[in-house]
Write an enzyme that holds these catalytic residues in place. Sequence first.
Site, mmCIF file in Angstrom:
data_model
loop_
_atom_site.group_PDB
_atom_site.id
_atom_site.type_symbol
_atom_site.label_atom_id
_atom_site.label_comp_id
_atom_site.label_asym_id
_atom_site.label_seq_id
_atom_site.Cartn_x
_atom_site.Cartn_y
_atom_site.Cartn_z
ATOM 1 N N PHE A 147 -27.295 68.143 -9.348
ATOM 2 C CA PHE A 147 -27.876 69.333 -9.224
ATOM 3 C C PHE A 147 -29.543 69.249 -9.704
ATOM 4 O O PHE A 147 -29.893 68.725 -10.498
ATOM 5 C CB PHE A 147 -27.713 70.497 -10.540
ATOM 6 N N ASP A 232 -34.671 62.888 -13.040
ATOM 7 C CA ASP A 232 -34.703 64.382 -13.212
ATOM 8 C C ASP A 232 -34.214 64.734 -14.672
ATOM 9 O O ASP A 232 -33.104 64.760 -15.014
ATOM 10 C CB ASP A 232 -33.711 64.938 -12.303
ATOM 11 N N LYS A 261 -38.210 73.362 -16.967
ATOM 12 C CA LYS A 261 -37.454 74.203 -18.065
ATOM 13 C C LYS A 261 -38.186 74.233 -19.303
ATOM 14 O O LYS A 261 -39.161 75.078 -19.422
ATOM 15 C CB LYS A 261 -35.962 73.752 -18.053
HETATM 16 C C1 LIG Z 1 -32.579 73.531 -13.628
HETATM 17 C C2 LIG Z 1 -32.833 72.106 -12.936
HETATM 18 C C3 LIG Z 1 -33.543 72.102 -11.541
HETATM 19 C C4 LIG Z 1 -34.172 73.120 -10.810
HETATM 20 O O1 LIG Z 1 -35.316 73.991 -11.893
HETATM 21 P P1 LIG Z 1 -35.657 75.278 -11.353
HETATM 22 O O2 LIG Z 1 -36.634 75.766 -12.435
HETATM 23 O O3 LIG Z 1 -34.529 76.287 -11.498
HETATM 24 O O4 LIG Z 1 -36.023 75.136 -9.629
HETATM 25 C C5 LIG Z 1 -33.568 70.886 -11.138
HETATM 26 N N1 LIG Z 1 -33.080 69.694 -11.917
HETATM 27 C C6 LIG Z 1 -32.083 70.106 -12.813
HETATM 28 C C7 LIG Z 1 -31.566 68.794 -13.608
HETATM 29 C C8 LIG Z 1 -31.837 71.379 -13.548
HETATM 30 O O5 LIG Z 1 -31.144 71.423 -14.661
#
Ligand SMILES: *Cc1c(COP(=O)(O)O)cnc(C)c1O
Length: 406
Positions: A147, A232, A261
């Site tokens: 994700f 990520d 986040k």
């Molecule tokens: C939440 C998330 C994203 C995307 O972040 P948004 O601020 O919702 O666009 C990307 N990678 C990971 C691992 C995430 O948990």
Amino acid sequence: MTAPAHSRSSADLIRAEEPVLAHNYHPLPVVVSRAEGAWVEDVEGRRYLDMLAGYSALNFGHRHPALIEAAHRQLDRLTLTSRAFHNDRLAEFAERLAALTGLDMVLPMNTGAEAVESGIKVARKWAYDVKGVPADLATIVVAADNFHGRTTTIVSFSTDETARSGFGPFTPGFRIVPYNDLAALEAAIDDTTAAVLIEPIQGEAGVLIPDDGYLTGVRELTRRKGCLFVADEIQSGLGRTGRTLAVEHESVVPDVLLLGKALGGGIVPVSAVVARREVLGVLRPGEHGSTFGGNPLAAAVGTAVVELLETGEFQRRAAELGEVLRDGLAALAGKGVVGFRARGLWAGVDVDPALGTGREVSERLMREGILVKDTHGSTIRLAPPLTITGGELEEALGTLEKVLAL
Ligand SMILES: *Cc1c(COP(=O)(O)O)cnc(C)c1O
């Protein structure tokens, strides 16, 4: 807490959303109007322990005093300049974030998906300018069940059909390999590979923790094959797992780090690509940008977040309370929990499907004053604010035991 802020009931507000709000979410039927620390309050004044923390956007809890103070102070001076001009908050933010992560340069953006998109662009540019990949042939290797966000390019390499279906045509240039499989990863890397992009722990997939040695293997492999390691850490980073970064559990330093986040302190969207100078240094004026990225309010809040993390207190809490969480979940084995994965204050809990879907368990917990969210199937995710107390965590675990015994 004080009196409810609304005259409209929760049911009324939920009904009012239906005709006017896009149906791209299926929220639990709770309407939050106030929050403090690990607790939120709905419009009827009912209190809930927040065991989701905005998918880790609220690592420091709701309205952490130091973060609110930093935001207030900045609101009173300067909020937005665009990057057409310098602002007096950005240098310190970049300096301290780079120092915190052990990397050199920062590209400030806003949302997580933007950080991922930016990381992809930077990796491709690096491949053409530095590695010498022929134009438009760069590939990026990603993991199944990833994700990374919701943009068209990012869903191009998702393996979740709900996220993809109906949104093509997709962006080419991605190769998908199984997560936690170094042999498959090695086989997918060739002379066109700009980067390997993975989550050090797959959050949405159900808090999947790779085998010990996987991240070290990815680091070793990408170095040997001459491509970038892009981690990520938008959900796993900034204290959640008991370390500043999840890659630190294997003492690994990626070439490119994606943060988001919690970097916004639960106040404003703040994300960043943080990288070595040889990598982020490929960008020239005009090649990339964002109107809001690096704005002074975001930089002030982001700096205050980094300042909290510099103390080490939140990482320590996550590690210590993580033991309480792990022990509590282990004690629920055979009592409705069929499996779980946990690191720091982060757990994916597989509930016995006979007891209901993750959604149904989440609704039962909500009625008992605990907010969580299912990931998929019968898996729920626990990610409380790192400010939660041991007593509150025990309370949440006790409620989970009670709900699973119903
Ligand atoms: C939440 C998330 C994203 C995307 O972040 P948004 O601020 O919702 O666009 C990307 N990678 C990971 C691992 C995430 O948990």
